[in-house]
Design an enzyme around this catalytic site. Structure first.
Site, PDB file in Angstrom:
ATOM      1  N   ILE A 129     101.814  30.556  51.624  1.00  0.00           N
ATOM      2  CA  ILE A 129     100.911  31.528  51.008  1.00  0.00           C
ATOM      3  C   ILE A 129      99.515  31.285  51.561  1.00  0.00           C
ATOM      4  O   ILE A 129      98.902  30.244  51.314  1.00  0.00           O
ATOM      5  CB  ILE A 129     100.898  31.385  49.478  1.00  0.00           C
ATOM      6  N   CYS A 130      98.994  32.231  52.302  1.00  0.00           N
ATOM      7  CA  CYS A 130      97.691  32.072  52.953  1.00  0.00           C
ATOM      8  C   CYS A 130      96.609  31.605  51.990  1.00  0.00           C
ATOM      9  O   CYS A 130      95.822  30.715  52.302  1.00  0.00           O
ATOM     10  CB  CYS A 130      97.287  33.410  53.591  1.00  0.00           C
ATOM     11  N   PHE A 131      96.588  32.185  50.791  1.00  0.00           N
ATOM     12  CA  PHE A 131      95.464  31.956  49.888  1.00  0.00           C
ATOM     13  C   PHE A 131      95.518  30.609  49.175  1.00  0.00           C
ATOM     14  O   PHE A 131      94.568  30.232  48.485  1.00  0.00           O
ATOM     15  CB  PHE A 131      95.357  33.118  48.896  1.00  0.00           C
TER      16      PHE A 131
END
Length: 261
Positions: free
Chosen positions: A144-146
């Site tokens: 998950i990038c965030f």
């Protein structure tokens, strides 16, 4: 910055509610435009949720079956990094000629882009801070990038609201940013098979911002930082067929689903 024949303004194309594949393909087209010496900012948002993987990210890092069940399309972008659930958000892609100083390395490109983004958001009353983490080996990163609060991030109240990734070509570079206005933790939890608590902490949000006004603010801040004039480009050309065709293939659309409203 300029060379003979290079643009002296930041060309700004925008799109709202189109087929995501059109916009993802167009990101590759703006790399071509930048290779001709013309800096371009492309901003866009979609009418419903879509999950976009980084260029090298494995589909097994997300719950593809849940995506199919919920009608959330899964695509792959030309930039690196990891997965972003696009919903109430804005995408911003800046393409520059390879001879521009920002294009000299990965960090200068992130630094210029994120600093201009912070200035734009501050001008809209959104208090942000810069992420401080350094790059990790890919196998150590969250899918998950965030969740990864790296230096190319912007945070609100300790949670990431802007995540970035790059694509680099011989004659041009592109930095893509995803800015989250409102997050959807319950959907994120389903699509990544994570707990509700982890999903809540994984993604921040700026709160309600007008997407058009935000895009214009970013364009102005980026143009100023680049030493260029800001200017809207009018109607956006169609995405080249050679790029758009990719997004009909399983590798670029791993879940085989269409966007639903």
């Amino acid at each position: 910055m300029t060379r003979a024949g290079a643009g002296n303004r930041l060309l700004h194309w925008t799109a709202d509610g189109q087929d995501p594949r059109e916009d993802l393909a167009f990101e590759e087209a703006v790399l071509e435009k930048a290779a001709e010496g013309q800096p371009v900012l492309f901003t866009y948002r979609w009418s419903g949720p879509a999950l976009v993987l980084g260029y090298s990210q494995r589909p097994s890092t997300v719950n593809v079956e849940a995506c199919r069940e919920l009608g959330v399309p899964v695509y792959r972008r030309c930039t690196g990094g990891t997965g972003v659930l696009h919903g109430d958000s804005l995408s911003l892609s800046l393409a520059l000629p390879a001879f521009h100083p920002w294009a000299a390395g990965i960090e200068p490109l992130y630094d210029g882009f994120v600093a201009a983004g912070a200035e734009a958001l501050a001008g809209m009353g959104c208090r942000v801070e810069r992420g401080r983490g350094r790059a990790k080996p890919y196998h150590e990163r969250s899918p998950i990038c965030f969740e990864d609060q790296l230096f190319e991030s912007l945070l609100v109240k300790g949670r990431k609201v802007l995540g970035c990734a790059q694509a680099r070509r011989k004659k041009s570079v592109l930095v893509h940013g995803a800015l989250v206005f409102r997050s959807d933790p319950s959907l994120l939890a389903r699509l990544f098979d994570i707990s509700a608590e982890r999903a809540v902490n994984a993604v921040g949000e700026t709160g309600p911002l007008d997407a058009h006004a935000t895009a214009e603010r970013f364009a102005g801040s980026l143009a100023s930082a680049l030493g260029l004039e800001a200017g809207a480009a009018g109607f956006r050309p169609a995405s080249p067929a050679r790029y758009l065709t990719r997004y009909r293939q399983e590798h670029w659309s791993p879940a085989g689903t269409e966007m639903v409203d």
